[in-house]
Design an enzyme around this catalytic site. Structure first.
Site, PDB file in Angstrom:
ATOM      1  N   SER A  68      47.273  35.969  46.862  1.00 39.17           N
ATOM      2  CA  SER A  68      46.227  36.928  46.472  1.00 39.17           C
ATOM      3  C   SER A  68      46.705  38.359  46.287  1.00 39.17           C
ATOM      4  CB  SER A  68      45.086  36.898  47.497  1.00 39.17           C
ATOM      5  OG  SER A  68      44.293  35.757  47.310  1.00 39.17           O
ATOM      6  N   ALA A  69      47.961  38.654  46.580  1.00 41.49           N
ATOM      7  CA  ALA A  69      48.479  39.966  46.186  1.00 41.49           C
ATOM      8  C   ALA A  69      48.431  40.112  44.672  1.00 41.49           C
ATOM      9  CB  ALA A  69      49.892  40.159  46.708  1.00 41.49           C
TER      10      ALA A  69
END
Length: 390
Positions: A68-69
């Site tokens: 999710s970065a």
């Protein structure tokens, strides 16, 4: 002892020490960390093993999936479009994506998609994975889906759906997929080794992930043995119909093999970005200042992009969270380098962020997926940056 490769500028030695400690005491296998200060790199380190099965070493150009970065990169695309006047974040999504208006969603603004307030965290009918990877079947399902709460009244982490929701708006507005737009308008000008949709020729550079099994599976222990502060979350994990589970079960099968070539080649703008720590730090540095003649967002756009939009108890994560329009904001568990910072974490430990007040941009990627409150690798590195600045 793991050999630490790379360089640190004078005064940033605490970051090298913390990075070495992550290998000695905190189970890093292969990892990299990069820090920019005022537009120039002051830390660029890498170490360990990229593939434990073969012993392939981690090199400066090793690529890592950051889960999710990725959302920080995708949010940057949206704000660049808004800065150019192509996208109004306060306009209804349906203005750009007419089919989205179904089931009471006609008035949801684009901003609520970015800030996890739209209530579209789950699907009544999961989409077959191969169709989800093909893009359009998933966006069609989301356009038809009813929200799980009244939009705008609460927030909950759209862990998987966020990428298709925001990505489809980007596609409708720009005529380009989010991965292509990022490659052409952000990665190319900055020379970033970061991809949303991995080209086949880059596959051999990608690190192999290792997943740590939890010491205790809290979903199987008696309820009275679960710590009181975790009981609501554990109860949600045990309930297949909870939003905490359904938010990560929007495909069939729900478990996605992020090491597979098919998944890495697809565009999942919420969760399959692949790149280097240097690329993450350099992108965030270009958000808050000029990097080799390139600045992505004006100060005015940046201020709008990082203003808090949602905070408090998260309906999916069942813990406090804070979001601006697409970026995570600091919390007690993810402090970054201070209250002015913004960025995004990724499953298992990766982190990218910028702190405009300090002129700092940061990227950390690793292949040992740990996660949970006992994983302090990224926060330890960020704390070392703070000590270096002090």
């Amino acid at each position: 002892m793991t050999v630490i490769n790379g360089e640190v500028a004078e005064g940033f030695e605490p970051v090298r020490e913390a990075f070495a400690e992550n290998f000695a005491r905190r189970e890093d296998i292969g990892a990299a960390v990069c820090v920019y200060q005022d537009g120039r790199p002051v830390v660029d380190l890498w170490a360990g093993v990229a593939d434990p099965d073969t012993g392939r070493p981690w090199e400066r150009g090793t690529l890592q999936l950051v889960y999710s970065a990725t959302k920080g990169a995708t949010a940057t695309v949206a704000h660049l479009l808004a800065q150019r006047g192509a996208l109004d974040l306060d306009a209804p999504v349906a203005e750009y994506w007419p089919e989205f208006a179904a089931n009471g969603k006609a008035e949801i603004p684009v901003r609520w998609l970015l800030s996890h307030q739209a209530g579209l965290v789950a699907l009544d009918q999961p989409v077959p994975l191969d169709e989800a990877l093909a893009w359009h079947p998933m966006t069609a399902a989301l356009a038809a889906q009813h929200p799980q709460w009244t939009p705008g009244t609460a927030h909950g982490y759209h862990g998987r759906t966020w990428g298709w929701l925001v990505g489809e708006v980007i596609r409708r507005v720009s005529g380009r997929t989010p991965g292509r737009f990022f490659a052409e308008e952000i990665a190319a000008p900055l020379g970033l080794d970061f991809f949303i949709g991995l080209p086949a020729g880059e596959r051999d550079r990608v690190s192999r992930m290792v997943y740590r099994k939890p010491d205790v599976d809290l979903t199987t222990v008696p309820e009275e043995s679960v710590p009181e502060d975790l009981r609501d979350l554990v109860a949600a994990w045990r309930d297949p119909n909870s939003l905490s589970n359904r938010a990560f079960a929007v495909t069939d099968p729900a478990n996605i093999d992020f090491d597979s070539p098919e998944v890495q080649a697809a565009e999942l703008p919420s969760s399959n970005g692949i790149g280097t720590a240097h690329a993450l730090a350099r992108m965030y540095a270009a958000l808050i200042g000029e990097v080799d003649g390139v600045r992505l967002l004006t100060p005015e756009t940046l201020a709008s992009a990082t203003e808090e939009q949602a905070s408090g108890q998260d309906r999916v994560m069942l813990a406090p969270s804070r979001f601006s329009t697409g970026y995570m904001l600091p919390t007690t568990t993810i402090p970054m380098t201070g209250p002015s910072a913004f960025g995004h974490t990724g499953r298992g430990g990766s982190l990218g962020f910028a702190d405009p007040k300090r002129g700092i941009a940061f990227g950390y990627v690793m292949n040992h997926i740990i996660g949970g409150p006992d994983d302090i690798r990224a926060t330890t590195l960020a704390e070392a940056v703070r000590r270096s600045l002090a």
